[in-house]
Design a protein around this motif. Sequence first.
Motif, PDB file in Angstrom:
ATOM      1  N   ASP A  73       0.808  -1.220   0.000  1.00 41.58           N
ATOM      2  CA  ASP A  73       0.000   0.000   0.000  1.00 41.58           C
ATOM      3  C   ASP A  73       0.845   1.276   0.000  1.00 41.58           C
ATOM      4  O   ASP A  73       0.486   2.271  -0.631  1.00 41.58           O
ATOM      5  CB  ASP A  73      -0.961   0.000   1.202  1.00 41.58           C
ATOM      6  CG  ASP A  73      -0.221  -0.179   2.519  1.00 41.58           C
ATOM      7  OD1 ASP A  73       0.562  -1.128   2.639  1.00 41.58           O
ATOM      8  OD2 ASP A  73      -0.398   0.663   3.431  1.00 41.58           O
ATOM      9  N   LEU A  74       2.001   1.237   0.668  1.00 46.16           N
ATOM     10  CA  LEU A  74       2.829   2.450   0.727  1.00 46.16           C
ATOM     11  C   LEU A  74       3.455   2.773  -0.631  1.00 46.16           C
ATOM     12  O   LEU A  74       3.609   3.942  -0.985  1.00 46.16           O
ATOM     13  CB  LEU A  74       3.934   2.286   1.771  1.00 46.16           C
ATOM     14  CG  LEU A  74       3.474   2.179   3.220  1.00 46.16           C
ATOM     15  CD1 LEU A  74       4.624   1.784   4.116  1.00 46.16           C
ATOM     16  CD2 LEU A  74       2.875   3.511   3.668  1.00 46.16           C
ATOM     17  N   ASP A  77      16.327  -9.773   8.677  1.00 44.06           N
ATOM     18  CA  ASP A  77      16.844 -10.866   7.845  1.00 44.06           C
ATOM     19  C   ASP A  77      17.940 -11.669   8.548  1.00 44.06           C
ATOM     20  O   ASP A  77      18.442 -12.648   7.994  1.00 44.06           O
ATOM     21  CB  ASP A  77      17.373 -10.311   6.509  1.00 44.06           C
ATOM     22  CG  ASP A  77      16.235  -9.942   5.568  1.00 44.06           C
ATOM     23  OD1 ASP A  77      15.065 -10.212   5.902  1.00 44.06           O
ATOM     24  OD2 ASP A  77      16.525  -9.370   4.495  1.00 44.06           O
ATOM     25  N   SER A  87       9.684   1.549   5.139  1.00 40.26           N
ATOM     26  CA  SER A  87       9.649   0.428   4.190  1.00 40.26           C
ATOM     27  C   SER A  87      10.788   0.542   3.177  1.00 40.26           C
ATOM     28  O   SER A  87      10.912   1.538   2.470  1.00 40.26           O
ATOM     29  CB  SER A  87       8.306   0.408   3.457  1.00 40.26           C
ATOM     30  OG  SER A  87       8.401  -0.347   2.271  1.00 40.26           O
ATOM     31  N   VAL A  88      11.588  -0.515   3.123  1.00 45.44           N
ATOM     32  CA  VAL A  88      12.698  -0.576   2.171  1.00 45.44           C
ATOM     33  C   VAL A  88      12.152  -0.539   0.744  1.00 45.44           C
ATOM     34  O   VAL A  88      12.557   0.273  -0.091  1.00 45.44           O
ATOM     35  CB  VAL A  88      13.490  -1.887   2.383  1.00 45.44           C
ATOM     36  CG1 VAL A  88      14.497  -2.106   1.267  1.00 45.44           C
ATOM     37  CG2 VAL A  88      14.187  -1.880   3.732  1.00 45.44           C
ATOM     38  N   GLY A  89      11.200  -1.422   0.489  1.00 49.11           N
ATOM     39  CA  GLY A  89      10.671  -1.554  -0.874  1.00 49.11           C
ATOM     40  C   GLY A  89      10.015  -0.269  -1.340  1.00 49.11           C
ATOM     41  O   GLY A  89      10.249   0.190  -2.466  1.00 49.11           O
ATOM     42  N   ILE A 115       9.340  -6.282  12.668  1.00 52.67           N
ATOM     43  CA  ILE A 115       9.111  -5.851  11.278  1.00 52.67           C
ATOM     44  C   ILE A 115       8.013  -6.693  10.612  1.00 52.67           C
ATOM     45  O   ILE A 115       7.087  -6.155  10.021  1.00 52.67           O
ATOM     46  CB  ILE A 115      10.401  -5.949  10.427  1.00 52.67           C
ATOM     47  CG1 ILE A 115      11.593  -5.277  11.123  1.00 52.67           C
ATOM     48  CG2 ILE A 115      10.172  -5.384   9.017  1.00 52.67           C
ATOM     49  CD1 ILE A 115      11.605  -3.781  11.142  1.00 52.67           C
TER      50      ILE A 115
HETATM   51  C1  UD1 Z   1      12.929  -5.735   2.217  1.00 51.93           C
HETATM   52  C2  UD1 Z   1      13.891  -6.858   1.943  1.00 51.93           C
HETATM   53  C3  UD1 Z   1      13.707  -7.957   2.959  1.00 51.93           C
HETATM   54  C4  UD1 Z   1      13.807  -7.400   4.383  1.00 51.93           C
HETATM   55  C5  UD1 Z   1      12.897  -6.195   4.555  1.00 51.93           C
HETATM   56  C6  UD1 Z   1      13.088  -5.488   5.883  1.00 51.93           C
HETATM   57  C7  UD1 Z   1      14.193  -6.735  -0.433  1.00 51.93           C
HETATM   58  C8  UD1 Z   1      13.955  -7.352  -1.749  1.00 51.93           C
HETATM   59  N1  UD1 Z   1      13.664  -7.346   0.616  1.00 51.93           N
HETATM   60  O1  UD1 Z   1      11.631  -6.261   2.065  1.00 51.93           O
HETATM   61  O2  UD1 Z   1      14.716  -8.939   2.746  1.00 51.93           O
HETATM   62  O3  UD1 Z   1      13.400  -8.392   5.277  1.00 51.93           O
HETATM   63  O4  UD1 Z   1      13.140  -5.231   3.525  1.00 51.93           O
HETATM   64  O5  UD1 Z   1      14.410  -5.086   6.035  1.00 51.93           O
HETATM   65  O6  UD1 Z   1      14.904  -5.753  -0.303  1.00 51.93           O
HETATM   66  N2  UD1 Z   1       4.845  -2.405   4.726  1.00 51.93           N
HETATM   67  C9  UD1 Z   1       3.563  -1.886   4.640  1.00 51.93           C
HETATM   68  N3  UD1 Z   1       3.150  -1.382   3.445  1.00 51.93           N
HETATM   69  C10 UD1 Z   1       3.948  -1.359   2.338  1.00 51.93           C
HETATM   70  C11 UD1 Z   1       5.258  -1.879   2.440  1.00 51.93           C
HETATM   71  C12 UD1 Z   1       5.683  -2.402   3.657  1.00 51.93           C
HETATM   72  O7  UD1 Z   1       2.828  -1.896   5.604  1.00 51.93           O
HETATM   73  O8  UD1 Z   1       3.517  -0.873   1.299  1.00 51.93           O
HETATM   74  C13 UD1 Z   1       5.314  -2.965   6.023  1.00 51.93           C
HETATM   75  C14 UD1 Z   1       5.630  -4.455   5.914  1.00 51.93           C
HETATM   76  O9  UD1 Z   1       4.489  -5.242   6.102  1.00 51.93           O
HETATM   77  C15 UD1 Z   1       6.634  -4.615   7.035  1.00 51.93           C
HETATM   78  C16 UD1 Z   1       7.381  -3.279   7.021  1.00 51.93           C
HETATM   79  O10 UD1 Z   1       6.563  -2.369   6.317  1.00 51.93           O
HETATM   80  O11 UD1 Z   1       5.974  -4.750   8.257  1.00 51.93           O
HETATM   81  C17 UD1 Z   1       8.741  -3.329   6.384  1.00 51.93           C
HETATM   82  O12 UD1 Z   1       8.647  -3.908   5.097  1.00 51.93           O
HETATM   83  P1  UD1 Z   1       9.611  -3.481   3.903  1.00 51.93           P
HETATM   84  O13 UD1 Z   1      10.781  -2.730   4.453  1.00 51.93           O
HETATM   85  O14 UD1 Z   1       8.801  -2.854   2.828  1.00 51.93           O
HETATM   86  O15 UD1 Z   1      10.122  -4.872   3.382  1.00 51.93           O
HETATM   87  P2  UD1 Z   1      10.390  -5.309   1.895  1.00 51.93           P
HETATM   88  O16 UD1 Z   1      10.823  -4.131   1.086  1.00 51.93           O
HETATM   89  O17 UD1 Z   1       9.266  -6.147   1.420  1.00 51.93           O
END
Ligand code: UD1
Length: 439
Positions: A130-131, A311, A169-171, A333
């Motif tokens: 969603d973010l 991780d 959020s990393v992604g 996380i």
């Molecule tokens: C990336 C890494 C993964 C690592 C994670 C946290 C890659 C390919 N993967 O995953 O190995 O475990 O970072 O360091 O780089 N969230 C939301 N909404 C969103 C996006 C995230 O609520 O739109 C929440 C997730 O559910 C989670 C938190 O944010 O609780 C962190 O997630 P995020 O940092 O986005 O992880 P990824 O990018 O998926």
Amino acid sequence: MSFAEEQYVIRGGKPLEGEVVIAGAKNAALGILAAAVMTDEKVTIENVPYVSDTRTLLKAIENIGATVEYLDKHTVVICGKGIREGQPVDDEYIRRIRASYYLIGALLGKHKYANVALPGGCDIGSRPIDLHIKGFEKLGAETEIVSGGSIVAQAKELHGAHIYLDTVSVGATINIMMAASLSPGKTTIENAAKEPHIVDVANFLNTMGANIKGAGTDVIRVRGVEKLHGAEYSIIPDQIEAGTFMAMTVATRGNVLIKNVIPKHLEAISSKLVEMGAHVIEYDDSVRVMADGVLKATQIKTLPYPGFPTDMQAQMAAILGLADGTSIVTESIFENRFRYVAELARMGAKIRVEGNSAIITGTKKYNGATLRATDLRAGAALVIAALAANGVSNIENIQYIKRGYEEFADKVSALGGMMKVAENEQEVTKKKLELASNL
Ligand code: UD1
């Protein structure tokens, strides 16, 4: 032979000794490989880890019309010129990895249109995007989820915006940074993630002509440019692969020089290992890890960088299961990231999960068992436990582990660990006997 039949067969008990060279960072590579298609010029990327996640993403990129050429095992030349605008991105490869969502940010920025199948990846609880979507919408895109489970994001014109991420959020940080690079005007991303791979993707985009400042802090400022150009770039070392070898060295009471790392990125891991009684010596681009005697219990809570990385949570739990006393590992996380606990219990670990914490009571020794990897890092934790255990273990579902560890069995074997790949059940039996008699 299907990949799903492949297993690791491991005999524990030997302290790991020697040197290991760490590969490029998988999570940086996934962002960078996707970002590489944002220009029509050639991009050369070095230090790409040769793991199944990067190869899968490269296949997906090739299937939408980019050219991908391996100059050697770790160097890839990508040219995104042939990518057809408006074409849906959907095939077996895209759906296999979660990071294919980076193609939304990349293609939205480049063509103002992206239609990308929704991601797969490790099953570690609900992982919304969603973010990412909110960020694209702030940049002026309309988004919808279409039948068949794809996301369409499109805009007549993109523009800079002020974006606050509710959760770090990393992604989302990487995806928004990519689209914003080609969105005219100024974008500010607040509460941005600060992981080393955010900085690496930003540096790469800047090498291609983007204008990104502040990556590595929680406010990233992007000034949109008209287009990006070709570049040559080398990916940073993998923090988590390094951390895994550090944990493995401690688990086996070994002495290993871990080369091609950035010690600063390992600080959270090093400090926990030192608390447990291990020794970590930092050099410019390597760390030496040594452990002997009794390990001490400790507390760990996963947090966004520079906190303790989620991780590495499972790998640390595997060694805390062998420490003296009671440890608590708190996962803040992701939900559902304790699925390895049942597997470690089969080896004799005493771990209880309460909410988002694992309460670990140390035991003297694990026993070899038949184990199943439930996700990438959980799988790595089982490898660590098996290398420290009495007797022989076999680990099923290693396709998860191969997503992120390059030549894992070879690297461990070079350190004296007894770890083999078996291609099917018969080979598992044969290799178990071989390892058991190899006294
Ligand atoms: C990336 C890494 C993964 C690592 C994670 C946290 C890659 C390919 N993967 O995953 O190995 O475990 O970072 O360091 O780089 N969230 C939301 N909404 C969103 C996006 C995230 O609520 O739109 C929440 C997730 O559910 C989670 C938190 O944010 O609780 C962190 O997630 P995020 O940092 O986005 O992880 P990824 O990018 O998926």
